[in-house]
Design a protein around this motif. Structure first.
Motif, PDB file in Angstrom:
ATOM      1  N   ASP A 105      -6.080   7.096  -0.608  1.00  0.00           N
ATOM      2  CA  ASP A 105      -6.574   5.893  -0.064  1.00  0.00           C
ATOM      3  C   ASP A 105      -5.676   4.934   0.199  1.00  0.00           C
ATOM      4  OD1 ASP A 105      -9.083   6.852  -0.939  1.00  0.00           O
ATOM      5  OD2 ASP A 105      -9.054   5.764  -2.844  1.00  0.00           O
ATOM      6  N   GLU A 106      -4.365   4.650  -0.350  1.00  0.00           N
ATOM      7  CA  GLU A 106      -3.456   3.827  -0.265  1.00  0.00           C
ATOM      8  C   GLU A 106      -2.853   4.250   0.935  1.00  0.00           C
ATOM      9  OE1 GLU A 106      -3.681   1.299  -1.668  1.00  0.00           O
ATOM     10  OE2 GLU A 106      -3.514   1.301  -3.986  1.00  0.00           O
TER      11      GLU A 106
ATOM     12  N   GLU B 239       0.682  -1.235  -0.137  1.00  0.00           N
ATOM     13  CA  GLU B 239       0.147   0.064   0.128  1.00  0.00           C
ATOM     14  C   GLU B 239       0.894   1.205   0.058  1.00  0.00           C
ATOM     15  OE1 GLU B 239      -2.988  -0.225  -0.576  1.00  0.00           O
ATOM     16  OE2 GLU B 239      -3.770  -1.961   0.247  1.00  0.00           O
ATOM     17  N   LEU B 240       1.974   1.126   0.902  1.00  0.00           N
ATOM     18  CA  LEU B 240       2.712   2.565   0.809  1.00  0.00           C
ATOM     19  C   LEU B 240       3.342   2.681  -0.602  1.00  0.00           C
ATOM     20  CD1 LEU B 240       4.899   1.911   4.172  1.00  0.00           C
ATOM     21  CD2 LEU B 240       2.958   3.677   3.507  1.00  0.00           C
ATOM     22  N   ASP B 241       3.898   1.468  -1.152  1.00  0.00           N
ATOM     23  CA  ASP B 241       4.447   1.763  -2.790  1.00  0.00           C
ATOM     24  C   ASP B 241       3.316   2.201  -3.685  1.00  0.00           C
ATOM     25  OD1 ASP B 241       6.901   0.716  -2.008  1.00  0.00           O
ATOM     26  OD2 ASP B 241       6.674  -1.525  -2.760  1.00  0.00           O
ATOM     27  N   ALA B 242       1.955   1.734  -3.514  1.00  0.00           N
ATOM     28  CA  ALA B 242       1.154   2.129  -4.242  1.00  0.00           C
ATOM     29  C   ALA B 242       0.689   3.481  -4.220  1.00  0.00           C
ATOM     30  CB  ALA B 242      -0.338   1.114  -4.012  1.00  0.00           C
ATOM     31  N   ALA B 243       0.715   4.009  -2.938  1.00  0.00           N
ATOM     32  CA  ALA B 243       0.620   5.479  -2.654  1.00  0.00           C
ATOM     33  C   ALA B 243       1.513   6.325  -3.350  1.00  0.00           C
ATOM     34  CB  ALA B 243       0.481   5.720  -1.356  1.00  0.00           C
ATOM     35  N   LEU B 244       2.788   6.119  -3.481  1.00  0.00           N
ATOM     36  CA  LEU B 244       3.835   6.714  -4.348  1.00  0.00           C
ATOM     37  C   LEU B 244       3.477   6.702  -5.749  1.00  0.00           C
ATOM     38  CD1 LEU B 244       6.973   5.751  -2.353  1.00  0.00           C
ATOM     39  CD2 LEU B 244       5.987   7.790  -2.044  1.00  0.00           C
TER      40      LEU B 244
END
Length: 240
Positions: free
Chosen positions: A56-57, A23-28
């Protein structure tokens, strides 16, 4: 939360910790995609979807962290400062953005939504159920971002070039062990109560969603899926 045998507890804690990092990777990734969509003068609705996906992420990561710690995970990784590029080097920006949105949304987020839908139908712990519901609502929207952009690019020009790249996207979306045999703890049916699909069930969900949703969706927009179907066949027939 109901008590779990140690092997199953470890599987659950590790799964939620892995989701935290994803999720952290997806936010970036969505933050970067939002900027690039704006550079390409994409419709504001798509830019806004990417920006919303970023927040969201970030919220998802906090929820996954909460559950990872609740199940006993002790060493969550530090938040990443950047996320790797997934598109091949040398693609023009427009193709690079399309590649990344197809990989991240049409494939990864669509598959994630399928897993979450399955888990939401299970009898889960109350707090786990709340988190799964939150994740599912947003992952469906993130998936739609990719399909909407693919539809736009299909209407604007040629997207068939994506076909040869789909196997690489698929390989990057799964664990290297997805098509291997799971351990007894990884196959335990009690995992579902805590938000984790047993290994064989997760693999079956991936394959079914690929065959029934992802590949037909790509074909609808003129993306050849023969290379992806060959990739899948090879993994299904390889020794465990």
């Amino acid at each position: 939360m109901h008590a779990l045998p140690e092997p199953e507890r470890h599987v659950v804690a590790t799964a939620w910790a892995f989701r935290y990092r994803v999720e952290l990777d997806a936010a970036l990734r969505f933050a970067r995609l939002g900027e690039r969509l704006e550079t390409l003068a994409a419709p504001e609705a798509l830019v806004s979807l990417a920006r919303r996906a970023t927040s969201d992420e970030q919220r998802h990561a906090a929820l996954c962290e909460e559950l990872a710690l609740a199940y006993g995970h002790l060493a969550l990784p530090e938040p990443p400062a950047a996320v790797a590029e997934v598109a091949p080097v040398g693609l023009p920006l427009r193709q690079q953005v399309l590649y990344e949105l197809v990989a991240a949304c049409c494939i990864t987020e669509t598959e994630s939504a399928a897993v979450l839908t399955t888990l939401n139908a299970a009898d889960t712990e109350p707090r786990v159920r709340q988190v799964l519901h939150d994740l599912l609502r947003d992952e469906v929207a993130h998936s739609r971002l990719g399909w909407a952009y693919l539809a736009r690019e299909h209407d604007a020009g040629e997207v068939a070039w994506l076909g040869r790249h789909i196997p690489f996207m698929l390989a990057g979306s799964i664990s290297p062990t997805l098509f291997a045999s799971g351990t007894p703890a990884e196959e335990s049916p009690v995992l579902q109560r805590h938000g984790v699909l047993p290994h064989a069930h997760k693999r079956a969900t991936f394959v079914r969603t690929l065959e029934e949703v992802v590949l037909p969706g790509l074909e609808r927009f003129g993306v050849a899926t023969a290379p992806a179907r060959q990739w899948l066949a090879q993994r299904q027939t390889a020794p465990a």
